[in-house]
Write an enzyme that holds these catalytic residues in place. Structure first.
Site, PDB file in Angstrom:
ATOM      1  N   CYS A   1     -54.769 -98.029   4.856  1.00  0.00           N
ATOM      2  CA  CYS A   1     -54.438 -98.530   3.521  1.00  0.00           C
ATOM      3  C   CYS A   1     -53.243 -99.468   3.617  1.00  0.00           C
ATOM      4  O   CYS A   1     -52.500 -99.452   4.585  1.00  0.00           O
ATOM      5  CB  CYS A   1     -54.095 -97.388   2.588  1.00  0.00           C
ATOM      6  SG  CYS A   1     -55.398 -96.179   2.442  1.00  0.00           S
TER       7      CYS A   1
ATOM      8  N   ARG B   1     -56.820-104.807   8.105  1.00  0.00           N
ATOM      9  CA  ARG B   1     -56.784-103.382   8.434  1.00  0.00           C
ATOM     10  C   ARG B   1     -58.026-102.638   7.982  1.00  0.00           C
ATOM     11  O   ARG B   1     -58.239-101.499   8.359  1.00  0.00           O
ATOM     12  CB  ARG B   1     -55.609-102.719   7.712  1.00  0.00           C
ATOM     13  CG  ARG B   1     -54.303-103.128   8.270  1.00  0.00           C
ATOM     14  CD  ARG B   1     -53.214-102.849   7.268  1.00  0.00           C
ATOM     15  NE  ARG B   1     -51.948-102.983   7.944  1.00  0.00           N
ATOM     16  CZ  ARG B   1     -51.264-101.973   8.457  1.00  0.00           C
ATOM     17  NH1 ARG B   1     -51.707-100.758   8.335  1.00  0.00           N
ATOM     18  NH2 ARG B   1     -50.154-102.172   9.088  1.00  0.00           N
TER      19      ARG B   1
ATOM     20  N   TRP C   1     -58.461 -97.365   1.786  1.00  0.00           N
ATOM     21  CA  TRP C   1     -59.531 -96.985   2.707  1.00  0.00           C
ATOM     22  C   TRP C   1     -59.799 -95.523   2.409  1.00  0.00           C
ATOM     23  O   TRP C   1     -58.955 -94.671   2.681  1.00  0.00           O
ATOM     24  CB  TRP C   1     -59.068 -97.210   4.143  1.00  0.00           C
ATOM     25  CG  TRP C   1     -60.144 -97.104   5.144  1.00  0.00           C
ATOM     26  CD1 TRP C   1     -61.126 -98.019   5.403  1.00  0.00           C
ATOM     27  CD2 TRP C   1     -60.365 -96.029   6.056  1.00  0.00           C
ATOM     28  NE1 TRP C   1     -61.933 -97.576   6.406  1.00  0.00           N
ATOM     29  CE2 TRP C   1     -61.498 -96.358   6.828  1.00  0.00           C
ATOM     30  CE3 TRP C   1     -59.718 -94.821   6.300  1.00  0.00           C
ATOM     31  CZ2 TRP C   1     -61.996 -95.522   7.814  1.00  0.00           C
ATOM     32  CZ3 TRP C   1     -60.211 -93.984   7.283  1.00  0.00           C
ATOM     33  CH2 TRP C   1     -61.345 -94.344   8.025  1.00  0.00           C
TER      34      TRP C   1
ATOM     35  N   ASN D   1     -49.921 -94.559   0.735  1.00  0.00           N
ATOM     36  CA  ASN D   1     -50.578 -94.527   2.051  1.00  0.00           C
ATOM     37  C   ASN D   1     -50.349 -93.152   2.657  1.00  0.00           C
ATOM     38  O   ASN D   1     -49.282 -92.574   2.463  1.00  0.00           O
ATOM     39  CB  ASN D   1     -49.950 -95.545   3.008  1.00  0.00           C
ATOM     40  CG  ASN D   1     -50.408 -96.945   2.748  1.00  0.00           C
ATOM     41  OD1 ASN D   1     -51.187 -97.186   1.832  1.00  0.00           O
ATOM     42  ND2 ASN D   1     -49.922 -97.875   3.551  1.00  0.00           N
ATOM     43  N   GLY D   2     -51.301 -92.662   3.428  1.00  0.00           N
ATOM     44  CA  GLY D   2     -51.110 -91.384   4.097  1.00  0.00           C
ATOM     45  C   GLY D   2     -51.822 -90.273   3.354  1.00  0.00           C
ATOM     46  O   GLY D   2     -52.727 -90.521   2.553  1.00  0.00           O
TER      47      GLY D   2
ATOM     48  N   GLU E   1     -57.311-102.583  32.773  1.00  0.00           N
ATOM     49  CA  GLU E   1     -57.132-103.234  31.474  1.00  0.00           C
ATOM     50  C   GLU E   1     -58.375-104.064  31.113  1.00  0.00           C
ATOM     51  O   GLU E   1     -58.801-104.083  29.956  1.00  0.00           O
ATOM     52  CB  GLU E   1     -55.859-104.103  31.514  1.00  0.00           C
ATOM     53  CG  GLU E   1     -55.579-104.941  30.288  1.00  0.00           C
ATOM     54  CD  GLU E   1     -55.458-104.158  28.976  1.00  0.00           C
ATOM     55  OE1 GLU E   1     -55.403-102.914  28.999  1.00  0.00           O
ATOM     56  OE2 GLU E   1     -55.453-104.803  27.915  1.00  0.00           O
TER      57      GLU E   1
ATOM     58  N   LYS F   1     -60.558-103.473  27.737  1.00  0.00           N
ATOM     59  CA  LYS F   1     -60.847-104.521  26.754  1.00  0.00           C
ATOM     60  C   LYS F   1     -62.348-104.560  26.465  1.00  0.00           C
ATOM     61  O   LYS F   1     -62.768-104.649  25.317  1.00  0.00           O
ATOM     62  CB  LYS F   1     -60.409-105.908  27.262  1.00  0.00           C
ATOM     63  CG  LYS F   1     -58.967-106.218  27.214  1.00  0.00           C
ATOM     64  CD  LYS F   1     -58.362-106.422  25.851  1.00  0.00           C
ATOM     65  CE  LYS F   1     -57.888-105.163  25.213  1.00  0.00           C
ATOM     66  NZ  LYS F   1     -56.719-104.498  25.688  1.00  0.00           N
TER      67      LYS F   1
ATOM     68  N   GLU G   1     -63.485-101.431  24.472  1.00  0.00           N
ATOM     69  CA  GLU G   1     -62.932-101.382  23.113  1.00  0.00           C
ATOM     70  C   GLU G   1     -63.729-102.250  22.134  1.00  0.00           C
ATOM     71  O   GLU G   1     -63.987-101.817  21.015  1.00  0.00           O
ATOM     72  CB  GLU G   1     -61.481-101.907  23.100  1.00  0.00           C
ATOM     73  CG  GLU G   1     -60.449-100.894  23.519  1.00  0.00           C
ATOM     74  CD  GLU G   1     -59.046-101.495  23.494  1.00  0.00           C
ATOM     75  OE1 GLU G   1     -58.144-100.824  23.014  1.00  0.00           O
ATOM     76  OE2 GLU G   1     -58.850-102.641  23.962  1.00  0.00           O
TER      77      GLU G   1
ATOM     78  N   HIS H   1     -65.863 -93.682  47.241  1.00  0.00           N
ATOM     79  CA  HIS H   1     -65.675 -92.230  47.144  1.00  0.00           C
ATOM     80  C   HIS H   1     -66.375 -91.645  45.921  1.00  0.00           C
ATOM     81  O   HIS H   1     -65.924 -90.641  45.386  1.00  0.00           O
ATOM     82  CB  HIS H   1     -64.181 -91.893  47.143  1.00  0.00           C
ATOM     83  CG  HIS H   1     -63.485 -92.342  48.379  1.00  0.00           C
ATOM     84  ND1 HIS H   1     -63.750 -91.815  49.617  1.00  0.00           N
ATOM     85  CD2 HIS H   1     -62.567 -93.314  48.576  1.00  0.00           C
ATOM     86  CE1 HIS H   1     -63.013 -92.423  50.526  1.00  0.00           C
ATOM     87  NE2 HIS H   1     -62.283 -93.349  49.917  1.00  0.00           N
TER      88      HIS H   1
ATOM     89  N   LYS I   1     -54.981 -99.601  15.322  1.00  0.00           N
ATOM     90  CA  LYS I   1     -53.960-100.405  15.996  1.00  0.00           C
ATOM     91  C   LYS I   1     -52.765 -99.539  16.383  1.00  0.00           C
ATOM     92  O   LYS I   1     -52.165 -99.720  17.430  1.00  0.00           O
ATOM     93  CB  LYS I   1     -53.519-101.528  15.049  1.00  0.00           C
ATOM     94  CG  LYS I   1     -52.534-102.493  15.642  1.00  0.00           C
ATOM     95  CD  LYS I   1     -53.213-103.426  16.591  1.00  0.00           C
ATOM     96  CE  LYS I   1     -52.249-104.247  17.414  1.00  0.00           C
ATOM     97  NZ  LYS I   1     -52.806-104.560  18.737  1.00  0.00           N
TER      98      LYS I   1
HETATM   99  C1  G6P Z   1     -54.016 -97.708  20.390  1.00  0.00           C
HETATM  100  C2  G6P Z   1     -54.390 -99.174  20.384  1.00  0.00           C
HETATM  101  C3  G6P Z   1     -54.217 -99.753  21.779  1.00  0.00           C
HETATM  102  C4  G6P Z   1     -52.807 -99.510  22.278  1.00  0.00           C
HETATM  103  C5  G6P Z   1     -52.448 -98.030  22.219  1.00  0.00           C
HETATM  104  C6  G6P Z   1     -50.965 -97.821  22.455  1.00  0.00           C
HETATM  105  O1  G6P Z   1     -54.950 -96.989  21.120  1.00  0.00           O
HETATM  106  O2  G6P Z   1     -55.716 -99.350  19.939  1.00  0.00           O
HETATM  107  O3  G6P Z   1     -54.455-101.156  21.755  1.00  0.00           O
HETATM  108  O4  G6P Z   1     -52.688 -99.981  23.590  1.00  0.00           O
HETATM  109  O5  G6P Z   1     -52.723 -97.503  20.924  1.00  0.00           O
HETATM  110  O6  G6P Z   1     -50.256 -98.399  21.395  1.00  0.00           O
HETATM  111  P1  G6P Z   1     -48.775 -98.891  21.474  1.00  0.00           P
HETATM  112  O7  G6P Z   1     -48.494 -99.440  20.103  1.00  0.00           O
HETATM  113  O8  G6P Z   1     -47.931 -97.685  21.762  1.00  0.00           O
HETATM  114  O9  G6P Z   1     -48.661 -99.908  22.528  1.00  0.00           O
END
Ligand code: G6P
Length: 620
Positions: A2, A27, A75, A101-102, A493, A497, A500, A516, A615
């Site tokens: 939200c 968001r 939301w 919010n919350g 990483e 990506k 995700e 292995h 996020k």
């Molecule tokens: C969530 C996000 C990731 C991020 C992780 C850690 O899972 O979707 O993109 O890397 O949190 O977040 P931070 O804000 O601590 O880097």
């Protein structure tokens, strides 16, 4: 998910509230609403299900007038996405308006209690108890600060609120209890928002509220109070150096692509803030530990989550190489349960051990808990964080800001580059303090660092090869990413990506581990992305690629532009500039990010808001 925006000042509130809400649309939300009050306290409200434009249409045909207001994108959690459940919510008499919010955990019992007193509820939300509680408390004491404090005393949960009361029309109240809330200071006007992005086009002078604080916003000023004691709090005003464009996609179809393209600028900002290439020196103004203290450090624990953890793995290699200090890296959810030092209740015993917490948001619950645990064990903590004044920053002894600017896309890109960039500079700094890096070497390294943004821009200028690879593999169901040395965290990483945003099952491995176990899964349907840039393990990774090829796996290599050998083994070669090994994570990240991006676009997924992900994860 939200969003909250509040305004009080000399302008009409409604257009500013809807503008602010539009910056929070990324968001995700399913309804939106605003309440606006005029100087006499005459308040009116408008809400609409669906996109913000529905609310906007309604306001265009029948505008709401008033110079104070609160707005919300909802939301749905408690109750379906309907107009009646949308925020703002008001008390039964239409005197107090609240956006929230919350979650209010004990709303059900409060509701029963209020209903017993004759209060009628309109919605199914947890929020609606709040305006009724505040109304009841105000009627008793005729004092808004006291009424809000007393109303919230029995409320449990994590929340952020903006509140208006018709009897106090010159005031908007903002309350933070765990969920983030910021105040924006203008000239003759003031704002509040759940995210500074919402108000960035109006002001960059920001107060970050702490948990348990409430702010009284009036046109002429803002006062902040402790929610529990009612005592006045002095707050620091931060000048954000974020561009107002941060909240817009500009010419890019997605925030993720825009943020990928911002990465060279992030590196330049890091240099600007922390390094003097001419003099060959580095300074971190907020690091919180003296050179003497850092000279005594013999062991480092890095703890972080997700992409930030991957940045930590790169940081380990950098600090061990350039700073010659041994480094352990943990995901925060594991770190906090490790017995890394005896509990001292915060007394410093172990001055040769340092903890580094890495976090884009500065709010990740596990990472914050890791910082608190480290402090309990008497360890010093430096955080590497993107968001100013966030909880992790406040809990740490010092901070190195990553200066990536606000990152909107859930999949982290520029924040990662900011993290590894900051860790690169930190490793040089530690190396210098420990007497391993002299001025000349420092100067050379910084000059090389300064060249990286230009090389990144070259990759970004033409991603047609990456797009071709995406077209070839976008229907894959699984993928491996392999690398060695600096290529290993880059592989992790890259896999993160892809999974995700494209929902392809992807795993990153240290290439040497392939044989292995994972190699059993290689067949002609398994694409393998191999990071094969030049370095001490280059020959070895070529062998690993041949192992894949011999089993029919399809290979995408990320390799230096002068490397002719690698083409013999790979189906696709994504070229990156030839660089000293320790700089490769910066350039390798780009084809990884873009490959994931193009595949997600081909699969027609919501790139910026992937399913099930948030996020900022503020639960453990
Ligand atoms: C969530 C996000 C990731 C991020 C992780 C850690 O899972 O979707 O993109 O890397 O949190 O977040 P931070 O804000 O601590 O880097």
């Amino acid at each position: 998910m939200c969003g909250i925006v509040g305004y009080i000042g000399t302008q009409q509130a409604a257009p500013l509230l809807t503008l602010g809400l539009s910056k929070l649309e990324y968001r995700g939300y399913d309804s939106a609403g605003i309440a606006v009050a005029d100087a006499a306290g005459e308040a009116s409200m408008r809400r609409a299900v669906g996109k913000l434009r529905n609310l906007q249409h309604s306001l265009d045909s029948a505008p709401l007038a008033g110079r104070a207001g609160i707005g919300h994108t909802r939301w749905a959690t408690h109750g379906a996405p309907s107009e009646i459940n949308s925020h703002p919510h008001r008390d039964a008499t239409g005197t107090v308006f609240v956006v929230h919010n919350g979650i209010i955990e004990n709303y059900a019992e409060i509701r029963v209690e209020l209903e017993a007193q004759g209060v009628e509820f309109r919605s199914q939300t947890d929020t609606e108890v709040l305006p009724n509680l505040i109304k009841r408390a105000y009627d008793e004491c005729q004092n808004l600060p006291r009424a809000i404090r007393s109303a919230l005393q029995g409320v449990r949960g994590a929340y952020a609120l903006a509140v208006m009361h018709s009897a106090v029309p010159d005031t908007v109240v903002a309350v933070r209890q765990t969920s983030p809330l910021v105040i924006g200071l203008g000239e003759g006007e003031n704002f509040c928002a759940s995210d500074a992005l919402a108000i960035l086009s109006e002001t960059r002078r920001i107060i970050f509220l702490d948990n348990g604080e409430m702010a009284f916003l009036r046109a002429e000023g803002v006062e902040v109070f402790d929610l529990e004691s009612g005592a006045r709090r002095q707050k620091e005003v931060q000048q954000l150096d974020w561009s107002a464009d941060s909240a817009n996609k500009g010419d890019f179809p997605h925030f993720m692509l825009k943020e990928v393209h911002e990465q060279p600028a992030v590196m330049e900002r890091l240099l600007h803030h922390y390094a003097d290439e001419e003099k060959g020196c580095i300074a971190f103004p907020h690091i919180g530990l003296s050179r003497e203290e850092l000279r005594g450090v013999r062991r480092i624990f890095i703890q972080a989550c997700g992409t930030s953890w991957h940045a930590g793995l790169v940081g380990k290699l950098l600090i061990e190489r350039l700073g010659l200090i041994s480094v352990d890296v943990d995901t925060s959810s594991e770190f906090r349960y490790r017995n890394v030092a005896p509990h001292t209740g915060g007394a410093i015993l172990d001055s040769d051990t340092l903890v580094i917490a890495i976090s884009q948001s500065g709010e990740t619950a596990d990472t914050l808990a890791g910082v608190q645990e480290a402090k309990e064990r008497g360890l010093k903590v430096i955080s590497v964080v993107n968001m100013p004044a966030s909880s992790i920053v406040r809990a740490s002894d010092g901070v190195i800001y990553t200066h990536a600017g606000p990152e909107v896309s859930v999949a982290s890109t520029k924040a990662y580059i900011g993290q590894i960039g900051a860790l690169y500079l930190l490793s040089l700094y530690l190396g210098e303090i420990h007497g391993l890096i002299d001025r000349a070497r420092m100067k050379r390294r910084l000059e090389k660092f300064a060249e990286v943004p230009r090389l990144m821009r070259e990759i970004l200028a033409d991603d047609s090869g990456i797009q071709r690879a995406a077209q070839r593999f976008w229907l894959a169901e699984h993928a491996f990413f392999i690398g060695r040395g600096y290529g290993q965290p880059s592989a992790l990483e890259g896999a993160l990506k892809l999974k995700e945003i494209s929902y392809i099952h992807a795993e990153g491995y240290a290439a040497g581990e392939l044989k292995h176990g994972p190699i059993a899964l290689i067949d002609e349907k398994m694409p393998v992305v191999a990071i094969a840039t030049q370095g001490v393990t280059y020959e070895k990774i070529l062998s690993n690629m041949q192992e894949v090829r011999a089993r029919g796996g399809k290979l995408i290599a990320v390799a230096g532009e002068d490397d002719e050998e690698v083409g013999k083994y790979a189906d696709f070669v994504l070229r990156v500039p030839e660089l000293t090994e320790s700089f490769t994570p910066f350039v390798v990240a780009l084809p990884m990010q873009l490959l994931a991006y193009h595949i997600a676009v081909l699969r027609d997924y919501d790139v910026d808001m992937p399913r099930n992900l948030a996020k900022s994860v503020t639960v453990e």
